[in-house]
Structure formats: structure tokens, C-alpha cells
Write a protein that holds these residues in place. Structure first.
Motif, PDB file in Angstrom:
ATOM      1  N   TYR A  43      -0.918   1.670 -14.371  1.00 43.36           N
ATOM      2  CA  TYR A  43       0.409   1.206 -14.749  1.00 43.36           C
ATOM      3  C   TYR A  43       0.448   0.802 -16.209  1.00 43.36           C
ATOM      4  CZ  TYR A  43       1.156   1.112  -9.738  1.00 43.36           C
ATOM      5  OH  TYR A  43       1.261   1.477  -8.418  1.00 43.36           O
ATOM      6  N   GLN A  44       1.503   1.259 -16.893  1.00 47.02           N
ATOM      7  CA  GLN A  44       1.690   0.866 -18.295  1.00 47.02           C
ATOM      8  C   GLN A  44       2.945  -0.003 -18.415  1.00 47.02           C
ATOM      9  OE1 GLN A  44       2.595   3.948 -21.230  1.00 47.02           O
ATOM     10  NE2 GLN A  44       1.299   2.899 -22.725  1.00 47.02           N
ATOM     11  N   PRO A  45       2.833  -1.140 -19.105  1.00 47.33           N
ATOM     12  CA  PRO A  45       4.005  -2.006 -19.239  1.00 47.33           C
ATOM     13  C   PRO A  45       5.077  -1.409 -20.149  1.00 47.33           C
ATOM     14  CG  PRO A  45       2.171  -2.870 -20.541  1.00 47.33           C
ATOM     15  CD  PRO A  45       1.631  -1.710 -19.757  1.00 47.33           C
ATOM     16  N   VAL A  46       6.325  -1.693 -19.821  1.00 45.72           N
ATOM     17  CA  VAL A  46       7.469  -1.360 -20.669  1.00 45.72           C
ATOM     18  C   VAL A  46       8.066  -2.693 -21.086  1.00 45.72           C
ATOM     19  CG1 VAL A  46       9.734  -0.234 -20.746  1.00 45.72           C
ATOM     20  CG2 VAL A  46       7.878   0.773 -19.375  1.00 45.72           C
ATOM     21  N   MET A  47       8.157  -2.920 -22.417  1.00 43.63           N
ATOM     22  CA  MET A  47       8.566  -4.223 -22.919  1.00 43.63           C
ATOM     23  C   MET A  47      10.065  -4.274 -23.200  1.00 43.63           C
ATOM     24  SD  MET A  47       5.371  -5.041 -22.934  1.00 43.63           S
ATOM     25  CE  MET A  47       5.312  -6.714 -23.606  1.00 43.63           C
ATOM     26  N   SER A  48      10.657  -5.415 -22.967  1.00 42.29           N
ATOM     27  CA  SER A  48      12.035  -5.633 -23.389  1.00 42.29           C
ATOM     28  C   SER A  48      12.022  -5.954 -24.879  1.00 42.29           C
ATOM     29  CB  SER A  48      12.635  -6.798 -22.601  1.00 42.29           C
ATOM     30  OG  SER A  48      13.729  -7.350 -23.317  1.00 42.29           O
ATOM     31  N   PHE A 255       0.548   0.354 -28.482  1.00 42.94           N
ATOM     32  CA  PHE A 255       0.662  -0.864 -29.282  1.00 42.94           C
ATOM     33  C   PHE A 255       0.709  -2.101 -28.373  1.00 42.94           C
ATOM     34  CE2 PHE A 255       3.506  -4.013 -31.439  1.00 42.94           C
ATOM     35  CZ  PHE A 255       2.582  -4.444 -32.377  1.00 42.94           C
ATOM     36  N   PHE A 256       1.362  -1.948 -27.230  1.00 42.53           N
ATOM     37  CA  PHE A 256       1.461  -3.065 -26.280  1.00 42.53           C
ATOM     38  C   PHE A 256       0.305  -3.034 -25.287  1.00 42.53           C
ATOM     39  CE2 PHE A 256       5.669  -1.809 -27.699  1.00 42.53           C
ATOM     40  CZ  PHE A 256       6.071  -2.978 -28.322  1.00 42.53           C
ATOM     41  N   SER A 257       0.084  -1.871 -24.720  1.00 36.73           N
ATOM     42  CA  SER A 257      -1.016  -1.716 -23.778  1.00 36.73           C
ATOM     43  C   SER A 257      -1.146  -0.271 -23.309  1.00 36.73           C
ATOM     44  CB  SER A 257      -0.782  -2.609 -22.558  1.00 36.73           C
ATOM     45  OG  SER A 257      -1.642  -2.231 -21.512  1.00 36.73           O
ATOM     46  N   ARG A 258      -2.376   0.117 -23.007  1.00 32.69           N
ATOM     47  CA  ARG A 258      -2.620   1.394 -22.353  1.00 32.69           C
ATOM     48  C   ARG A 258      -2.291   1.226 -20.873  1.00 32.69           C
ATOM     49  NH1 ARG A 258      -5.726   5.534 -24.947  1.00 32.69           N
ATOM     50  NH2 ARG A 258      -5.819   4.890 -27.113  1.00 32.69           N
ATOM     51  N   PRO A 259      -2.141   2.346 -20.148  1.00 31.25           N
ATOM     52  CA  PRO A 259      -2.004   2.230 -18.691  1.00 31.25           C
ATOM     53  C   PRO A 259      -3.280   1.605 -18.123  1.00 31.25           C
ATOM     54  CG  PRO A 259      -1.451   4.453 -19.454  1.00 31.25           C
ATOM     55  CD  PRO A 259      -2.060   3.745 -20.616  1.00 31.25           C
ATOM     56  N   MET A 260      -3.133   0.720 -17.117  1.00 33.14           N
ATOM     57  CA  MET A 260      -4.301   0.031 -16.557  1.00 33.14           C
ATOM     58  C   MET A 260      -4.245   0.021 -15.034  1.00 33.14           C
ATOM     59  SD  MET A 260      -3.678  -3.558 -18.556  1.00 33.14           S
ATOM     60  CE  MET A 260      -1.919  -3.801 -18.752  1.00 33.14           C
ATOM     61  N   PRO A 261      -5.409  -0.189 -14.411  1.00 27.98           N
ATOM     62  CA  PRO A 261      -5.442  -0.303 -12.954  1.00 27.98           C
ATOM     63  C   PRO A 261      -4.621  -1.513 -12.481  1.00 27.98           C
ATOM     64  CG  PRO A 261      -7.679  -0.270 -13.884  1.00 27.98           C
ATOM     65  CD  PRO A 261      -6.726  -0.336 -15.028  1.00 27.98           C
ATOM     66  N   LEU A 262      -4.262  -1.501 -11.209  1.00 30.34           N
ATOM     67  CA  LEU A 262      -3.377  -2.533 -10.648  1.00 30.34           C
ATOM     68  C   LEU A 262      -3.808  -3.962 -10.963  1.00 30.34           C
ATOM     69  CD1 LEU A 262      -0.938  -3.317  -8.894  1.00 30.34           C
ATOM     70  CD2 LEU A 262      -2.434  -3.165  -6.901  1.00 30.34           C
ATOM     71  N   GLU A 263      -5.093  -4.270 -10.757  1.00 28.76           N
ATOM     72  CA  GLU A 263      -5.543  -5.651 -10.966  1.00 28.76           C
ATOM     73  C   GLU A 263      -5.281  -6.129 -12.385  1.00 28.76           C
ATOM     74  OE1 GLU A 263      -9.591  -6.565  -9.905  1.00 28.76           O
ATOM     75  OE2 GLU A 263      -9.281  -5.648  -7.914  1.00 28.76           O
ATOM     76  N   GLU A 264      -5.550  -5.218 -13.350  1.00 26.73           N
ATOM     77  CA  GLU A 264      -5.361  -5.594 -14.750  1.00 26.73           C
ATOM     78  C   GLU A 264      -3.898  -5.726 -15.122  1.00 26.73           C
ATOM     79  OE1 GLU A 264      -7.688  -3.166 -17.514  1.00 26.73           O
ATOM     80  OE2 GLU A 264      -9.205  -3.016 -15.936  1.00 26.73           O
ATOM     81  N   ILE A 265      -3.068  -4.795 -14.631  1.00 21.91           N
ATOM     82  CA  ILE A 265      -1.643  -4.884 -14.975  1.00 21.91           C
ATOM     83  C   ILE A 265      -1.030  -6.125 -14.341  1.00 21.91           C
ATOM     84  CG2 ILE A 265      -0.774  -3.417 -13.077  1.00 21.91           C
ATOM     85  CD1 ILE A 265       0.735  -3.320 -16.568  1.00 21.91           C
ATOM     86  N   GLN A 267      -2.441  -8.940 -13.943  1.00 21.37           N
ATOM     87  CA  GLN A 267      -2.792 -10.063 -14.829  1.00 21.37           C
ATOM     88  C   GLN A 267      -1.956 -10.045 -16.105  1.00 21.37           C
ATOM     89  OE1 GLN A 267      -6.999 -10.144 -15.641  1.00 21.37           O
ATOM     90  NE2 GLN A 267      -7.514 -10.357 -13.470  1.00 21.37           N
ATOM     91  N   PHE A 268      -1.801  -8.835 -16.660  1.00 21.96           N
ATOM     92  CA  PHE A 268      -1.004  -8.674 -17.886  1.00 21.96           C
ATOM     93  C   PHE A 268       0.425  -9.149 -17.642  1.00 21.96           C
ATOM     94  CE2 PHE A 268       1.607  -6.443 -20.950  1.00 21.96           C
ATOM     95  CZ  PHE A 268       0.841  -6.415 -22.109  1.00 21.96           C
ATOM     96  N   VAL A 269       0.977  -8.732 -16.507  1.00 23.59           N
ATOM     97  CA  VAL A 269       2.348  -9.105 -16.157  1.00 23.59           C
ATOM     98  C   VAL A 269       2.455 -10.618 -15.956  1.00 23.59           C
ATOM     99  CG1 VAL A 269       4.055  -8.959 -14.289  1.00 23.59           C
ATOM    100  CG2 VAL A 269       3.074  -6.862 -15.254  1.00 23.59           C
ATOM    101  N   ALA A 270       1.462 -11.180 -15.285  1.00 28.75           N
ATOM    102  CA  ALA A 270       1.497 -12.630 -15.037  1.00 28.75           C
ATOM    103  C   ALA A 270       1.569 -13.407 -16.350  1.00 28.75           C
ATOM    104  CB  ALA A 270       0.266 -13.042 -14.238  1.00 28.75           C
ATOM    105  N   LYS A 271       0.907 -12.879 -17.390  1.00 29.77           N
ATOM    106  CA  LYS A 271       0.894 -13.557 -18.690  1.00 29.77           C
ATOM    107  C   LYS A 271       2.112 -13.237 -19.553  1.00 29.77           C
ATOM    108  CE  LYS A 271      -3.897 -13.023 -19.257  1.00 29.77           C
ATOM    109  NZ  LYS A 271      -4.675 -12.015 -19.956  1.00 29.77           N
ATOM    110  N   ASN A 272       2.696 -12.040 -19.330  1.00 28.73           N
ATOM    111  CA  ASN A 272       3.729 -11.559 -20.250  1.00 28.73           C
ATOM    112  C   ASN A 272       5.087 -11.281 -19.615  1.00 28.73           C
ATOM    113  OD1 ASN A 272       2.048 -11.070 -22.840  1.00 28.73           O
ATOM    114  ND2 ASN A 272       0.875 -10.061 -21.234  1.00 28.73           N
ATOM    115  N   ALA A 273       5.356 -11.925 -18.494  1.00 27.63           N
ATOM    116  CA  ALA A 273       6.691 -11.746 -17.897  1.00 27.63           C
ATOM    117  C   ALA A 273       7.258 -13.113 -17.551  1.00 27.63           C
ATOM    118  CB  ALA A 273       6.606 -10.870 -16.662  1.00 27.63           C
ATOM    119  N   HIS A 274       8.543 -13.111 -17.219  1.00 26.55           N
ATOM    120  CA  HIS A 274       9.188 -14.397 -16.906  1.00 26.55           C
ATOM    121  C   HIS A 274       8.781 -14.926 -15.540  1.00 26.55           C
ATOM    122  CE1 HIS A 274      11.676 -14.296 -20.442  1.00 26.55           C
ATOM    123  NE2 HIS A 274      11.939 -13.038 -20.203  1.00 26.55           N
TER     124      HIS A 274
END
Ligand code: C2E
Ligand code: CA
Ligand code: CA
Ligand code: CA
Length: 274
Positions: A43-48, A255-265, A267-274
Motif C-alpha cells: 500500500y502506498q499513501p496518498v496525501m491530502s 517523496f512521501f513513501s514507497r508502497p509498503m506491506p500492510l503492517e508498515e502502512i 504504522q505510517f497511517v497511525a502516525k500521519n492521519a487524523h
């Protein structure tokens, strides 16, 4: 000269034969991999652009071949499309993406890529309904990405399915916009929720006036038609700055992130989402 020509034909045939055999082997491996569940999603994040937070993630298929190592999705998705395996693979990936989302906050959406072939069997809508029902994922957390390869054929059945998916509350995104034969008339045929500007334009945005003008035009169109605009392939701060300034609503790329496995994404989401 005659003999030489004959020889060449023979040589060509041998190479072709080897290619055909190679392809059949990969196809058979792919079939096995699909059945075993060896094709996974990263999964790769899409940023607002407005908040700088993750607003959704895009599911991208990955296949680590036992002996050959990672095979590009460009290769194995095309192979699955050509060999009639895409329906089965696509179905599994839709279910997987929906259930993976249960590990993330309820505000997080997931975008799943679809091949045009998945609209051919007439079972796509029921597959999606079933996946939502079985996983309990809210329909508004699912996005489906289609390319012009789908819309180009422009059949009634295709648009009927897109309408039906949309009526469930699912967002429909136009992917890779601007390459191939992309036409503005697609937006008259179907009200896409978001448009993803192909990464080739983003790569050139600092050096090419034309690329920049195209990006600006698509952003303007998005504003007029109330479509979100996602810039994909954002690789550096300079591109990020230009795109945000031009009014892209969403940004995605290394620039924001490469696609990552579920566990990593997760964690990324937990840190970078509302
Ligand atoms: P796509 O849908 O346009 O996906 C974006 C591709 O750009 C992905 O390649 C992603 O890893 C890559 N990318 C992301 N950020 C950057 C960046 O900053 N720079 C560059 N150069 N590339 C970036 P990937 O994962 O190799 O996928 C390639 C294509 O394979 C996808 O293009 C999509 O068309 C297809 N694909 C992947 N997964 C699936 C799937 O589950 N179903 C279907 N039907 N197609 C898929
Ligand atoms: Ca995509
Ligand atoms: Ca794309
Ligand atoms: Ca692409």
C-alpha cells in the motif's frame, strides 16, 4: 541468399518457440501463485495537499517468484489479463484490500486498481458487494481506479456497472490521465470522483512548460467539475511545492513513501492521519 533467408526464418522460429514456452511456464506459475495466495498487496499513501495527512492508500499487487524474485505487476497483470486469470486474481485482491482496511482507522480509504477485463464477466458489481458485505467495510472507504483502456471502448454495460458501483457509495477514479488517448469527453460520459495525473507529467513539471501547462489545465478542469486531482509519482520537495501551489488536492509518490506491506502502512497511517 535464398538459403540465408531460410536460415533466418528457422532461427526466428526457434526463438519464438522458446518465448512461447517461457510464457507458458510463467503463466502456469502465476496460476499456482494466485491459488496459493502468493500475490499480495502493498500500500502506498496518498496525501491530502491541504492537511499534509494521509487521506487514502493505493493497493498495488506484488509477486515474489520463488526462483525469479520479484516480478513487476506490469508483467504479471498483463499476463493475467491475457490468460483469463485476471478475474480470479482481481476478485481475491478486492477481498484482500477490503479486509486489510479493517486494520486502519475508519477514516482511511483504499483504492483498488481494476483491469478492463474485470468488467467483461458481468460479475464485478456482485463481487464488490460481496467483499463489502463479508468484510463489513463501509462502501465509502473503497475507491476503484480505472484507466482510459476501460472507457475507450465506451460500452453501455461498462458505464452501467460504473454507475452501479458509484451508487453503492464507492468512489471511481480515472487513473493515468493524460497518456495514451485520454480524452476530455470521458468526463462527459461519467462523473469521476478523482483524476490521477500520470506520473510522466509530474516527472517533467520543473523542466517542461508543456507538462506544467497540461497539469494546470487538468487541475482547472478538476475544479470546474468538482473532481479531486491526484498527482502521482511525486519524487521530490520541488515537485511537491509546485503541485501544491497549482492546486492539486492530493499527492502520491516516493517523496512521501514507497508502497509498503500492510503492517508498515498501518504504522505510517497511525502516525500521519487524523
Ligand atoms: P499505477 O496504477 O499507475 O500505479 C502507480 C505505479 O507507480 C506503481 O508501480 C507505484 O509503485 C509507482 N510509483 C509510486 N510512486 C512513484 C514515484 O514517486 N516514482 C515512480 N517512478 N513510480 C512511483 P507498480 O506497483 O510497479 O505498478 C505498476 C502498474 O501495475 C500499476 O500502475 C497498475 O497499472 C498495475 N497494477 C498494480 N497492481 C495492480 C492490481 O492489483 N490490479 C491491476 N489491475 N493492476 C495493478
Ligand atoms: Ca493506479
Ligand atoms: Ca497511475
Ligand atoms: Ca500506470
Amino acid at each position: 541468399a535464398k538459403k540465408e533467408g531460410g536460415g533466418r526464418v528457422c532461427l526466428f522460429d526457434a526463438t519464438l518457440d522458446a518465448q512461447v514456452r517461457e510464457r507458458r511456464m510463467l503463466e502456469s506459475d502465476l496460476r499456482t501463485a494466485i491459488n496459493r495466495g502468493d500475490i499480495v498487496l502493498h500500500y502506498q499513501p496518498v496525501m491530502s495537499a491541504r492537511t499534509g495527512m494521509v487521506s487514502s492508500v493505493e493497493a498495488l499487487a506484488r509477486w515474489e517468484h520463488e526462483t525469479r524474485g520479484p516480478i513487476s505487476p506490469e508483467v504479471f497483470i498483463a499476463l493475467a489479463e491475457d490468460s483469463g486469470l485476471i478475474d480470479e486474481l482481481g476478485r481475491k485482491l478486492i477481498f484482500r484490500a477490503c479486509s486489510d482496511m479493517l486494520a486502519m482507522p475508519e477514516t482511511m480509504r483504499v483504492a483498488v486498481n481494476l483491469s478492463p477485463q474485470q468488467f467483461k464477466s458481468g460479475e464485478l458489481v456482485s463481487t464488490v458487494r460481496e467483499a463489502l458485505k463479508r468484510t463489513g467495510l463501509a462502501p465509502n472507504r473503497l475507491q476503484l481506479e480505472v484507466t482510459e483502456r476501460l472507457v475507450i471502448e465506451n460500452t453501455q454495460e461498462t458505464f452501467a456497472q460504473l454507475e452501479e458501483l458509484r451508487s453503492l457509495g464507492i468512489q471511481i477514479l480515472m487513473d493515468d490521465f493524460g497518456v495514451g488517448h485520454s480524452s476530455l469527453s470521458y468526463f462527459q460520459m461519467f462523473p469521476f470522483d478523482k483524476v490521477k495525473i500520470d506520473k510522466s507529467f509530474i516527472a517533467d513539471i520543473e523542466t517542461s512548460k508543456t507538462a506544467r501547462a497540461i497539469v494546470e489545465a487538468v487541475i482547472g478542469l478538476g475544479r470546474q467539475l468538482s473532481m479531486g486531482i491526484v498527482a502521482e509519482g511525486v519524487e521530490c520537495q520541488e515537485q511537491n511545492a509546485v503541485l501544491s501551489e497549482l492546486g492539486c488536492t492530493h499527492l502520491q509518490g516516493y517523496f512521501f513513501s514507497r508502497p509498503m506491506p500492510l503492517e508498515e502502512i498501518a504504522q505510517f497511517v497511525a502516525k500521519n492521519a487524523h
